[in-house]
Each structure stands twice: as C-alpha cells, then as structure tokens.
Design a protein around this motif. Structure first.
Motif, PDB file in Angstrom:
ATOM      1  N   ARG A  68      84.326   1.386   7.992  1.00  0.00           N
ATOM      2  CA  ARG A  68      84.672   2.778   7.676  1.00  0.00           C
ATOM      3  C   ARG A  68      85.282   2.844   6.277  1.00  0.00           C
ATOM      4  O   ARG A  68      85.052   3.813   5.535  1.00  0.00           O
ATOM      5  N   GLY A  72      83.398   5.049   3.794  1.00  0.00           N
ATOM      6  CA  GLY A  72      84.114   6.273   3.438  1.00  0.00           C
ATOM      7  C   GLY A  72      84.664   6.280   2.027  1.00  0.00           C
ATOM      8  O   GLY A  72      85.054   7.339   1.515  1.00  0.00           O
ATOM      9  N   PRO A  76      90.857   3.768   5.632  1.00  0.00           N
ATOM     10  CA  PRO A  76      90.902   4.776   6.701  1.00  0.00           C
ATOM     11  C   PRO A  76      92.262   4.888   7.389  1.00  0.00           C
ATOM     12  O   PRO A  76      92.453   4.490   8.540  1.00  0.00           O
ATOM     13  N   VAL A 129      84.859  11.527   7.950  1.00  0.00           N
ATOM     14  CA  VAL A 129      85.589  11.021   6.794  1.00  0.00           C
ATOM     15  C   VAL A 129      85.934  12.203   5.895  1.00  0.00           C
ATOM     16  O   VAL A 129      85.059  12.975   5.510  1.00  0.00           O
TER      17      VAL A 129
END
Length: 419
Positions: A68, A72, A76, A129
């Motif tokens: 992620r 993203g 995160p 996101v």
C-alpha cells in the motif's frame, strides 16, 4: 491486479489468518479439557500451529503495509483506516516478540482478538488511498506515527496480560464485598469490549443493508469579534438516526422498524456538523453491545468473567503479571520518543511551536503521565499483581480514547486523522 488491490487482499488474508490463529490458540489451551491421553503433546502441537498461523498473518499484514505504501505513494498511516491497520499490525509484532520470550499460548487468546477488533474497526472507515494534507506531507509522518503506534502496541499486549491476570486470580465464587466488586469491574471491562464489537457489527450490518438518511444542519459559529456566522452542512447517517443533528431538517429518512423520524434532536452543546451523528453512533454501539452481552449471558448462563475463568486454570499468575509489566516497560520509552519528543519536533516544523494544547497533544501527554505513574507505582511502591493489572487495563482504555475519542469526537488540529 494492481498493487493496491493486492494490498487489500493481503490485508484480508491477514484478518482471516488472525481469526484462525485465535481459534488454534483456544484449542491449544483447552486441550487439557478433552485431550486426556497426552495433554502436553496436544499443547505443544497446537501451540506451534497457532503461532505459525499468527506469524504468517503478521507477515501478510506487513506485505499489505509495504504494497500500500508503494502503490499509494506515501506511508499508510495518514488516516484512521491506515493508522488503525498499522496499530493492529504492530500489536501482532509486539505479541510475537513477547511470545518468543515467554512461550505462553494463552496470551494469544487475548492479544490476537485485540488486533482482530482493531482491524475490523479500521475497516469501518473509507479505505481508498487519500492524498496527504499539507500538515502530513513530511518525513516526520514516518517517524512520529510509527514509533507512537509501536509503543501503544506494547501497551495493548500489557492490557491483554492484565485482563488475563484478573480473570485468573479473581475468585468468581466468592460473595465477599471486595471479590464481588472486582467481579463487577471485570464484567464492565468485558462489556466495554463487547460495545466496540457491537459498534463494528452494527456499522457493517446497516452498510450491507444500504441504509442511509440525510439531514441539513444549520451551523452557527462566533468569530474573534463575537459576530455570529451560519452555514448549512449536509449530514449523512449510515445508522438509523435515533438522534437528529441540532437545528436540522430532514432531507431523506429511510424508515427502520416503523420509525419514520428521529426520536430526539442532539442538544445544542454538542457542537459541529457531525456531533449528532457521532452521538447516534455511540447510542447504537451501546445498544448493540448490551444486546450482544445479553445473548452471550443467556448462552453461558453466568457472568462472562466466571465463564472465562476456568480456561485460565493452571496458568501461573506471576508470569502474567510479569508479561504485562515487561510489555509496558518496552512500550513506554518507544511511546515517549514517538508521541512526545518526535511529535513536538514535528509540531515545531509544521506549526512553529513545540506545544499548543491541541486535544490530541493533551491526551498524548495524559497517556504518558499515566504510564509514568504506572511504572513509578510498580517500581517504587511495589504495586504488583492485582493493582498493577488494573492499571494496565485502565491505561489501554486511555490509549484508545486518545486514538479514537479525540480523533472522532473532539475537534482539533489532528482532526484530519478521522477522515
């Protein structure tokens, strides 16, 4: 499949692996009840299976975290979904560290569900996101948030061990006043956990039903010149509105169990566009938690503490007390660095001051002072055993209010974390 989809699948895999690990830990410690032939062999086999499953789940969540991050474009930990997911991951990392030291499988029965609940709670929030707000666009996001959450994760393990100690040592058959009082407070603690479960269950239930009601609320603010300003805010409910926003009109109301309007309006002192919705959520959480508690009581036909107590037989309470203390002792310096020192440095960079009495800052300080008092009372005053365990339990409740209550209820500079 893109990287973010793969990350979501890794998160889901970790969640189910934790659920299976929880069941395996239960099988491991309950073997003495139905594995009469060789309880020691049963314990050893299922302990290995349970720990392997929880470890694979932790690795899967680490994969979620880094994929992620790459997909993203930033670490995160910038909103409630990401932060609570990271906290759950660090709880499992902390649990793994403590387990490798003490080899106590019963700890998994209480620590792993904490991570499961926090992951489920995280899933209540939007999972897309989101771009970083300016205040978060800093490398200090990586340093401050991760270290603070790591310290809180060890506090969670201390909480789990503290609850276990109380369930192990309290005499649930005694009618003495002190014993009855302890039994009631343990029951209140377990009820608090069920209220969180009730909140998660109610949100997902009504989300699956596609429930939605809308209101328009008039928000009145007063500026520095004491002049009033008003604006109209749209408020969306995903739980049936028992409480309408203050000074609002109904745009859309989806009937529920014959109810075609809210029961009452939020009081005026609950300020803000979402104050009525948050109060409504709290009410639904309490209702759902009490209903769940009542169902479980009907099934087990005794207080929850008394029902869990037999599982704890044979466990050395001194080991549980030591685990709780060691976990908090490890977490405290990490929390001090992340939640206070690194936070103040970042605050000076972002807002040109080290301290500003923002609600999140105040509650981080309260948490630090609380655990400072815990360590002082334990080391200097000899508060071990029951007293120490109660402090560990209450301390994590303070942590959860700092994370959840402050972010979602009290408006402040850190309110973006509740998006």
């Amino acid at each position: 499949m893109n990287l973010l989809d793969f990350s979501s699948n890794a998160f889901l895999a970790a969640f189910f692996l934790y659920c299976f690990a929880f069941l395996f830990y239960i099988i491991a410690i309950s073997g003495k009840m139905w594995s009469k032939a060789d309880p020691a062999r049963h314990l050893k086999r299922w302990r290995v299976i349970a720990f392997a499953t929880s470890t694979i789940g932790t690795l899967s969540q680490i994969v979620y975290f880094f994929t992620r991050w790459i997909g993203g474009g930033h670490i995160p930990t910038s909103n409630m979904y990401e932060f609570m997911s990271f906290l759950a991951m660090m709880i499992m990392v902390a649990f793994t560290v403590v387990y490798l030291i003490y080899k106590t499988p019963v700890l998994g029965v209480f620590a792993v569900p904490v991570a499961i609940l926090i992951m489920a709670y995280a899933s209540v929030f939007p999972q897309e996101v989101q771009p970083l707000v300016p205040a978060l666009d800093s490398y200090w996001l990586k340093i401050h948030v991760t270290t603070a959450a790591t310290g809180e994760a060890f506090f969670a393990v201390g909480f789990a061990a503290g609850v276990m100690y109380l369930l192990r040592t309290i005499d649930f058959k005694s009618k003495e006043k002190s014993a009855v009082r302890a039994q009631r407070w343990v029951e209140v603690t377990l009820l608090s956990v069920l209220i969180i479960v009730g909140f998660i269950a109610s949100v997902f239930t009504f989300r699956a039903m596609g429930y939605e009601s809308d209101f328009k609320q008039t928000i009145v603010t007063v500026d520095s010149q004491q002049q009033e300003h008003s604006k109209i805010e749209e408020v969306k409910y995903t739980l049936p509105p028992l409480v309408a926003p203050h000074q609002s009109e109904t745009v859309k109301f989806q009937s529920f169990l014959g109810m075609d309007k809210p029961l009452f309006e939020a009081p005026s002192w609950l300020n803000g566009a979402n104050a009525g919705r948050k109060l409504n959520t709290v009410i639904w959480s309490v209702i759902s938690g009490l209903l769940l508690y009542g169902i479980i009581r009907l099934i087990v036909r005794k207080p929850l503490g008394a029902a869990i107590h037999p599982v704890m037989e044979g466990i050395d309470p001194e080991d549980l007390d030591e685990i709780s203390y060691r976990a908090i002792a490890i977490g405290f310096p990490i929390f001090t660095l992340g939640a206070l020192i690194f936070a103040m440095i970042w605050a000076h960079i972002a807002w040109s001051r080290f301290w500003g009495w923002d609600p999140k800052e105040v509650w981080a300080l309260i948490t630090w002072l609380y655990y400072s008092a815990y360590l002082h009372l334990r080391l200097s005053r000899g508060w071990t055993g029951t007293k120490s365990s109660w402090l560990a339990v209450i301390g994590f409740l303070v942590v959860m209010f700092t994370l959840v209550g402050v972010n979602l209820v009290i408006a402040g500079l850190h309110s973006y974390a509740g998006v």
